[in-house]
Design an enzyme around this catalytic site. Sequence first.
Site, PDB file in Angstrom:
ATOM      1  N   ASN A   4       0.858  -1.184   0.000  1.00 45.18           N
ATOM      2  CA  ASN A   4       0.000   0.000   0.000  1.00 45.18           C
ATOM      3  C   ASN A   4       0.895   1.235   0.000  1.00 45.18           C
ATOM      4  OD1 ASN A   4      -1.924   1.970   0.366  1.00 45.18           O
ATOM      5  ND2 ASN A   4      -2.411   1.409   2.484  1.00 45.18           N
ATOM      6  N   LYS A  59       0.084   4.289  -0.273  1.00 38.47           N
ATOM      7  CA  LYS A  59      -0.564   5.454   0.347  1.00 38.47           C
ATOM      8  C   LYS A  59      -0.344   6.690  -0.541  1.00 38.47           C
ATOM      9  CE  LYS A  59      -0.280   3.212   4.805  1.00 38.47           C
ATOM     10  NZ  LYS A  59      -0.162   3.345   6.263  1.00 38.47           N
ATOM     11  N   HIS A  88      -9.532   0.701   5.288  1.00 41.13           N
ATOM     12  CA  HIS A  88      -8.239   0.969   5.925  1.00 41.13           C
ATOM     13  C   HIS A  88      -8.444   1.906   7.116  1.00 41.13           C
ATOM     14  CE1 HIS A  88      -4.112   2.326   6.519  1.00 41.13           C
ATOM     15  NE2 HIS A  88      -3.733   1.273   5.832  1.00 41.13           N
ATOM     16  N   GLU A  95      -6.897   4.381   8.160  1.00 39.75           N
ATOM     17  CA  GLU A  95      -6.782   5.813   7.869  1.00 39.75           C
ATOM     18  C   GLU A  95      -8.058   6.345   7.237  1.00 39.75           C
ATOM     19  OE1 GLU A  95      -1.992   5.256   7.321  1.00 39.75           O
ATOM     20  OE2 GLU A  95      -3.236   5.536   5.527  1.00 39.75           O
ATOM     21  N   GLU A 144      -4.931  -4.863  10.881  1.00 37.45           N
ATOM     22  CA  GLU A 144      -4.054  -3.741  11.189  1.00 37.45           C
ATOM     23  C   GLU A 144      -4.168  -3.391  12.675  1.00 37.45           C
ATOM     24  OE1 GLU A 144      -4.400  -0.404   8.069  1.00 37.45           O
ATOM     25  OE2 GLU A 144      -6.417  -0.887   8.691  1.00 37.45           O
ATOM     26  N   GLY A 204       3.036   3.014  11.371  1.00 37.10           N
ATOM     27  CA  GLY A 204       3.825   4.237  11.287  1.00 37.10           C
ATOM     28  C   GLY A 204       4.346   4.735  12.615  1.00 37.10           C
ATOM     29  N   SER A 226       3.386  -2.335  10.369  1.00 38.98           N
ATOM     30  CA  SER A 226       4.844  -2.152  10.366  1.00 38.98           C
ATOM     31  C   SER A 226       5.583  -3.468  10.120  1.00 38.98           C
ATOM     32  CB  SER A 226       5.304  -1.503  11.674  1.00 38.98           C
ATOM     33  OG  SER A 226       4.799  -0.200  11.792  1.00 38.98           O
TER      34      SER A 226
END
Length: 250
Positions: free
Chosen positions: A9, A11, A96, A98, A168, A174, A213
Amino acid sequence: MRKQIVAGNWKMNTTPAEGAELAKAVAELSKETSANVSLIVAPPFTHLCSVSEALKGSKVALSAQNCADQAKGAYTGEVSAQMIASLGASYVILGHSERREYYGETSETLNKKMALAYANNLAPIYCVGEKLEERESEKHFDVVRAQIEEVVFQLTPEQFDQLIIAYEPVWAIGTGKTATADQAQEMHAYIRSVLAEKFGDKANNCSILYGGSCKPSNAKELFAKADVDGGLIGGASLVASDFIAIAKSF
């Protein structure tokens, strides 16, 4: 045997020219990976056409990072599932963390997107996962169960056959923190048990990816776990050699 999958991904990173070069490098290096490992890259919308061209003839499949919750119409700035599919994509990432966090996506929204993805022959990579406070208050299983029940349980068995799940741990994206391999396995096994409540033995065929990660240094330990079928890779997917090193970790 479940598919082993490594999906990148990207992003909101790279220019279209940089993305095409990255895709070419991934396509070339993909020759070094096992035939049993499926590779997917998910560039920004603006790159789909050039990346699709760069991947031609390779084993690397194309995904979008999102799609609109409407088929077409007066929705300025949106990109439909039909548009995505017409550019050669086979997959779309939905749900996702985000998108949920920054853009307020709900299960209701995601059910619309899932339906449109399937209608356009896009296999969803559906993301689930908990925030740090939810894990610390021991609500992580409840949160993930709700995300599955509210969306995945609405699918037909035939649709479920095409689905990929990505777990996730939001607190590990991150941040430099990573769930331990044991924590990942615990949640992946739990997800599979929840899926089995609705889809029975089909749950054993569903690939569940780890998306927190994952990098070359920890991929081998993660992928060795019984219910971890690969990774949804963020930062490490922006370096072709790192992405392929992860794919070689099975």
